[in-house]
Design a protein around this motif. Structure first.
Motif, PDB file in Angstrom:
ATOM      1  N   ASN A  71      38.730  38.773  28.680  1.00 14.92           N
ATOM      2  CA  ASN A  71      39.160  39.556  27.526  1.00 14.92           C
ATOM      3  C   ASN A  71      39.754  40.905  27.927  1.00 14.92           C
ATOM      4  OD1 ASN A  71      38.155  37.619  25.645  1.00 14.92           O
ATOM      5  ND2 ASN A  71      36.105  38.414  26.007  1.00 14.92           N
ATOM      6  N   VAL A  72      39.810  41.191  29.234  1.00 13.75           N
ATOM      7  CA  VAL A  72      40.252  42.494  29.718  1.00 13.75           C
ATOM      8  C   VAL A  72      41.654  42.381  30.307  1.00 13.75           C
ATOM      9  CG1 VAL A  72      39.808  44.338  31.382  1.00 13.75           C
ATOM     10  CG2 VAL A  72      37.911  43.252  30.183  1.00 13.75           C
ATOM     11  N   VAL A  73      42.474  43.356  29.948  1.00 13.07           N
ATOM     12  CA  VAL A  73      43.812  43.483  30.525  1.00 13.07           C
ATOM     13  C   VAL A  73      43.861  44.845  31.210  1.00 13.07           C
ATOM     14  CG1 VAL A  73      46.279  43.698  30.001  1.00 13.07           C
ATOM     15  CG2 VAL A  73      44.868  42.054  28.731  1.00 13.07           C
ATOM     16  N   ILE A  74      44.319  44.864  32.456  1.00 10.70           N
ATOM     17  CA  ILE A  74      44.567  46.113  33.167  1.00 10.70           C
ATOM     18  C   ILE A  74      46.076  46.299  33.146  1.00 10.70           C
ATOM     19  CG2 ILE A  74      44.341  47.370  35.335  1.00 10.70           C
ATOM     20  CD1 ILE A  74      41.627  46.686  34.047  1.00 10.70           C
ATOM     21  N   ARG A  75      46.514  47.446  32.635  1.00 11.12           N
ATOM     22  CA  ARG A  75      47.947  47.698  32.529  1.00 11.12           C
ATOM     23  C   ARG A  75      48.234  49.186  32.716  1.00 11.12           C
ATOM     24  NH1 ARG A  75      48.703  50.432  27.921  1.00 11.12           N
ATOM     25  NH2 ARG A  75      47.548  49.887  26.029  1.00 11.12           N
ATOM     26  N   ALA A  76      49.517  49.502  32.848  1.00 10.25           N
ATOM     27  CA  ALA A  76      49.931  50.903  32.946  1.00 10.25           C
ATOM     28  C   ALA A  76      49.624  51.599  31.621  1.00 10.25           C
ATOM     29  CB  ALA A  76      51.417  50.989  33.257  1.00 10.25           C
ATOM     30  N   ALA A  77      49.114  52.814  31.719  1.00  6.17           N
ATOM     31  CA  ALA A  77      48.863  53.617  30.521  1.00  6.17           C
ATOM     32  C   ALA A  77      50.191  54.016  29.897  1.00  6.17           C
ATOM     33  CB  ALA A  77      48.053  54.859  30.889  1.00  6.17           C
ATOM     34  N   GLU A  78      50.176  54.165  28.591  1.00  8.09           N
ATOM     35  CA  GLU A  78      51.380  54.532  27.845  1.00  8.09           C
ATOM     36  C   GLU A  78      51.078  55.735  26.964  1.00  8.09           C
ATOM     37  OE1 GLU A  78      52.043  50.930  25.655  1.00  8.09           O
ATOM     38  OE2 GLU A  78      52.595  49.790  27.448  1.00  8.09           O
ATOM     39  N   LEU A  79      52.125  56.429  26.556  1.00  9.79           N
ATOM     40  CA  LEU A  79      51.939  57.584  25.667  1.00  9.79           C
ATOM     41  C   LEU A  79      51.227  57.195  24.374  1.00  9.79           C
ATOM     42  CD1 LEU A  79      55.283  59.539  26.141  1.00  9.79           C
ATOM     43  CD2 LEU A  79      52.986  60.343  26.699  1.00  9.79           C
ATOM     44  N   THR A  80      51.415  55.960  23.924  1.00  9.26           N
ATOM     45  CA  THR A  80      50.748  55.515  22.692  1.00  9.26           C
ATOM     46  C   THR A  80      49.235  55.375  22.868  1.00  9.26           C
ATOM     47  OG1 THR A  80      51.240  53.220  23.275  1.00  9.26           O
ATOM     48  CG2 THR A  80      52.790  54.342  21.769  1.00  9.26           C
ATOM     49  N   LEU A  85      39.217  43.523  24.683  1.00 11.46           N
ATOM     50  CA  LEU A  85      39.304  43.025  23.308  1.00 11.46           C
ATOM     51  C   LEU A  85      40.221  43.895  22.453  1.00 11.46           C
ATOM     52  CD1 LEU A  85      35.547  42.096  22.792  1.00 11.46           C
ATOM     53  CD2 LEU A  85      37.447  40.510  23.196  1.00 11.46           C
ATOM     54  N   GLY A  86      41.343  44.332  23.043  1.00 15.59           N
ATOM     55  CA  GLY A  86      42.332  45.116  22.321  1.00 15.59           C
ATOM     56  C   GLY A  86      42.072  46.606  22.254  1.00 15.59           C
ATOM     57  N   VAL A  87      40.967  47.076  22.845  1.00 19.22           N
ATOM     58  CA  VAL A  87      40.599  48.490  22.781  1.00 19.22           C
ATOM     59  C   VAL A  87      40.713  49.108  24.171  1.00 19.22           C
ATOM     60  CG1 VAL A  87      38.714  50.109  22.280  1.00 19.22           C
ATOM     61  CG2 VAL A  87      39.006  48.060  20.866  1.00 19.22           C
ATOM     62  N   VAL A  88      41.441  50.233  24.275  1.00 18.92           N
ATOM     63  CA  VAL A  88      41.507  50.955  25.551  1.00 18.92           C
ATOM     64  C   VAL A  88      40.103  51.462  25.842  1.00 18.92           C
ATOM     65  CG1 VAL A  88      42.443  52.956  26.766  1.00 18.92           C
ATOM     66  CG2 VAL A  88      43.936  51.571  25.306  1.00 18.92           C
ATOM     67  N   SER A  89      39.525  50.963  26.918  1.00 15.53           N
ATOM     68  CA  SER A  89      38.106  51.210  27.192  1.00 15.53           C
ATOM     69  C   SER A  89      37.844  51.888  28.533  1.00 15.53           C
ATOM     70  CB  SER A  89      37.354  49.883  27.144  1.00 15.53           C
ATOM     71  OG  SER A  89      37.980  48.943  27.987  1.00 15.53           O
ATOM     72  N   GLY A  90      38.909  52.200  29.261  1.00 13.74           N
ATOM     73  CA  GLY A  90      38.754  52.893  30.528  1.00 13.74           C
ATOM     74  C   GLY A  90      40.105  53.279  31.076  1.00 13.74           C
ATOM     75  N   HIS A 147      31.308  50.438  26.899  1.00 17.66           N
ATOM     76  CA  HIS A 147      31.909  49.296  27.581  1.00 17.66           C
ATOM     77  C   HIS A 147      31.494  49.224  29.048  1.00 17.66           C
ATOM     78  CE1 HIS A 147      34.937  48.250  24.391  1.00 17.66           C
ATOM     79  NE2 HIS A 147      34.534  49.434  23.991  1.00 17.66           N
ATOM     80  N   GLN A 148      30.518  50.018  29.446  1.00 19.72           N
ATOM     81  CA  GLN A 148      30.116  50.012  30.848  1.00 19.72           C
ATOM     82  C   GLN A 148      29.303  48.759  31.171  1.00 19.72           C
ATOM     83  OE1 GLN A 148      28.343  53.840  31.716  1.00 19.72           O
ATOM     84  NE2 GLN A 148      30.302  54.882  31.476  1.00 19.72           N
ATOM     85  N   ALA A 149      29.242  48.445  32.445  1.00 22.80           N
ATOM     86  CA  ALA A 149      28.512  47.287  32.976  1.00 22.80           C
ATOM     87  C   ALA A 149      29.165  45.956  32.593  1.00 22.80           C
ATOM     88  CB  ALA A 149      27.042  47.306  32.548  1.00 22.80           C
ATOM     89  N   LEU A 150      30.465  45.981  32.273  1.00 29.47           N
ATOM     90  CA  LEU A 150      31.204  44.757  31.967  1.00 29.47           C
ATOM     91  C   LEU A 150      32.188  44.392  33.076  1.00 29.47           C
ATOM     92  CD1 LEU A 150      32.070  45.436  28.193  1.00 29.47           C
ATOM     93  CD2 LEU A 150      30.200  44.028  29.112  1.00 29.47           C
ATOM     94  N   GLY A 151      32.217  45.191  34.141  1.00 25.43           N
ATOM     95  CA  GLY A 151      33.133  44.939  35.244  1.00 25.43           C
ATOM     96  C   GLY A 151      34.487  45.619  35.095  1.00 25.43           C
ATOM     97  N   LEU A 152      34.642  46.478  34.081  1.00 23.57           N
ATOM     98  CA  LEU A 152      35.931  47.122  33.834  1.00 23.57           C
ATOM     99  C   LEU A 152      36.291  48.097  34.958  1.00 23.57           C
ATOM    100  CD1 LEU A 152      35.560  47.869  30.019  1.00 23.57           C
ATOM    101  CD2 LEU A 152      36.373  45.790  31.133  1.00 23.57           C
ATOM    102  N   GLY A 153      35.328  48.879  35.398  1.00 25.12           N
ATOM    103  CA  GLY A 153      35.579  49.820  36.488  1.00 25.12           C
ATOM    104  C   GLY A 153      35.982  49.092  37.757  1.00 25.12           C
TER     105      GLY A 153
END
Length: 161
Positions: free
Chosen positions: A5-14, A66-71, A103-109
């Motif tokens: 459910n996680v996408v890593i992408r370039a940050a954007e101004l939005t 899940l669609g939310v910027v979380s890190g 959102h910690q402890a989900l492997g996002l970091g």
């Protein structure tokens, strides 16, 4: 762990509002534990983050869960060209990594750091370095789990007038 459910992408101004909230979280943690080193989060953070987003030399990634910027993670490649006794190999310096408290402890970091390592490698870096505050045991354990080792310590002494 890789979360589908996680996408890593370039940050954007939005992403700026989510980035501000994440920056507030890490800023408050650091200010609470080291107020002589860190300033209280302020309105200046928005311009600071906006400038970083526009810096083409900087890696600025977000994790979207899940669609939310979380890190987010920011990093740059540095290369010593001045000090003769320091290795001249390119080094990736992680400036900031933060994952939302909920959102910690989900492997996002871990996923952010893996993406950073891939970027660093493609940009010729031979090593990733970062600084972690002595009070931040949670972050220290995280970096230990990724195979980081302590190379140096920054020490300070308050000068009393």
């Amino acid at each position: 762990m890789n979360n589908a459910n996680v996408v890593i992408r370039a940050a954007e101004l939005t992403d700026i509002n989510a980035l501000l909230e994440l920056n507030r979280q890490i800023g408050e943690l650091h200010y609470r534990h080291a107020p002589t080193v860190f300033a209280e989060p302020s309105a200046a953070e928005k311009q600071f983050l906006t400038n970083m987003l526009k810096d083409s030399e900087r890696l600025f990634l977000v994790s979207v869960n899940l669609g939310v910027v979380s890190g987010f993670l920011t990093a740059m490649i540095a290369q010593n060209e001045v000090v003769p006794f320091i290795n001249k190999a390119p080094v990736c310096r992680v400036n900031t990594i933060v994952v939302d408290q909920q959102h910690q402890a989900l492997g996002l970091g871990k996923q952010l750091m893996q993406a950073c390592q891939t970027w660093a490698s493609t940009h010729g870096a031979e090593e990733i370095r970062l600084e972690v505050m002595e009070f931040n045991h949670q972050a220290q354990h995280f970096y230990d789990s990724l195979g980081f080792q302590t190379q140096s310590r920054i020490m300070s002494k308050k000068i009393l007038s």
